[in-house]
Design an enzyme around this catalytic site. Sequence first.
Site, PDB file in Angstrom:
ATOM      1  CG  HIS A   1      -2.173  -0.868   0.916  1.00  0.00           C
ATOM      2  ND1 HIS A   1      -3.315  -0.425   0.293  1.00  0.00           N
ATOM      3  CD2 HIS A   1      -2.368  -2.184   1.165  1.00  0.00           C
ATOM      4  CE1 HIS A   1      -4.172  -1.426   0.183  1.00  0.00           C
ATOM      5  NE2 HIS A   1      -3.610  -2.505   0.697  1.00  0.00           N
TER       6      HIS A   1
ATOM      7  N   GLY B   1      -4.970 -12.145  -4.777  1.00  0.00           N
ATOM      8  CA  GLY B   1      -4.004 -11.068  -4.555  1.00  0.00           C
ATOM      9  C   GLY B   1      -2.713 -11.283  -5.325  1.00  0.00           C
TER      10      GLY B   1
ATOM     11  CB  SER C   1      -1.216  -9.007 -10.056  1.00  0.00           C
ATOM     12  OG  SER C   1      -1.162  -7.859  -9.329  1.00  0.00           O
ATOM     13  CB  SER C   2      -5.805 -12.561 -11.989  1.00  0.00           C
ATOM     14  OG  SER C   2      -6.730 -11.872 -11.180  1.00  0.00           O
ATOM     15  CB  SER C   3      -6.781  -7.305 -12.726  1.00  0.00           C
ATOM     16  OG  SER C   3      -6.045  -6.778 -11.663  1.00  0.00           O
TER      17      SER C   3
ATOM     18  CD  GLU D   1      -6.598  -2.699 -11.879  1.00  0.00           C
ATOM     19  OE1 GLU D   1      -7.405  -3.258 -11.147  1.00  0.00           O
ATOM     20  OE2 GLU D   1      -5.913  -3.301 -12.717  1.00  0.00           O
TER      21      GLU D   1
ATOM     22  CG  ASP E   1      -0.444  -5.043  -8.685  1.00  0.00           C
ATOM     23  OD1 ASP E   1       0.454  -5.085  -7.832  1.00  0.00           O
ATOM     24  OD2 ASP E   1      -1.649  -5.036  -8.405  1.00  0.00           O
TER      25      ASP E   1
END
Length: 391
Positions: free
Chosen positions: A35, A124, A126-128, A160, A172
Amino acid sequence: MKLDEVEALRVHRQRFGRDGRMFAAPARVNLIGEHTDYTGGLVMPMAIGFRTVAVVSPHEDGRAVFYSVNYGEEVSLEIASLGRTPRGHWSDYPAGVLWSLRLEGVEVGGFSMSLEGDVPLGAGLSSSASVEVVTAVALLDRAGVTLPLEKVATLCRRTENEYVGAKSGIMDQFVVAGAVAHRAMMLDCRSLGYELLPLPDEVRVVICNSMVKHSVATGGYGDRSDEVVAGQAVLRQEKGIELLRDATLEDLEACRGKMTAASFARCKHIITENGRVLEAREALLKGDLERFGKLMIEAHASMRDDFAASCPEVDTLVEIAMRQAGCFGARITGGGFGGCTVNVVSAERAEKFVEAVRREYGAATGIADAQCFVCEPSDGALALLAKGGAQ
Ligand code: GLA
């Protein structure tokens, strides 16, 4: 599921009647620095062996056709009239990259793209970003345009933030595009300068999935980022500090009365976490795994107590890991509120570690199917492309 690239090419040919060119992008895990990215801070992720592949072939009618092998669904869009029209659907990621490329002035002709991935979803990892980056690399190739790493990462992050609507940082997309095998990456999210760091041969990075689903697009991630941004705004107004990255704990303390207790605690996590990333870099360069592991444990406590982004299952998973022989450090990784832990474990104990963690986690939580993966730092999409990832 392990991805079969030959099969992916065959599926594309069968569906679209043409041979396609293939591209790949990995998933990622973050070793430390959570973060911190959206306030210009420091992160230390690496790419891992899960992948998304895109197979692309041209056609002449000015349409973008995306087919997801995983979902068994096809979406067809007219490229020239594509606006910012997210639908809350898997296709938002590839369509949003096409939208972002067009904002960048990249003209892409009609194409069919099949997408297939083995990145665990909601974990968590980071498939996206993996879908975004593989789409960007494939469409840039289709357009005959080459862009530098920073641009590829930035335009995927815009997808994103502005198309999908998640308030995430650049970590990411940057590591998924720019990672190099056998190396972790320390990234400065303000300058986008980075350093590739060796991981000692005697350890493995083990990822353990709590099986508690997490999402960056919904839920706690956005709340935390709002609390952080509010705290950062106070520091800016009171102290002229533009980004939390430049704040010290003393600066924060001086502003305590002007922000909510939640904002104070979230900012405290970020300030201390940036310091831990720098120390973790020193530890890696010296091969000091004990020190590296201690920093991971401190980082977990900070995510749990100050950032309030862990959950009981993940805390249990970390406690179980730290009881195992050969485990140097363990912490929650990624956006939080579930998902995975990352563990640094001696290579010779890695298999035993996996068995024991699964067994003890099952006994403690009743979740018997937790997946654990022993990972190698892998190449990012651009390195894969350079090594002939496109066929
Ligand atoms: C998600 C976001 C990243 C980063 C992490 C937390 O993965 O996509 O930008 O903020 O959470 O470190």
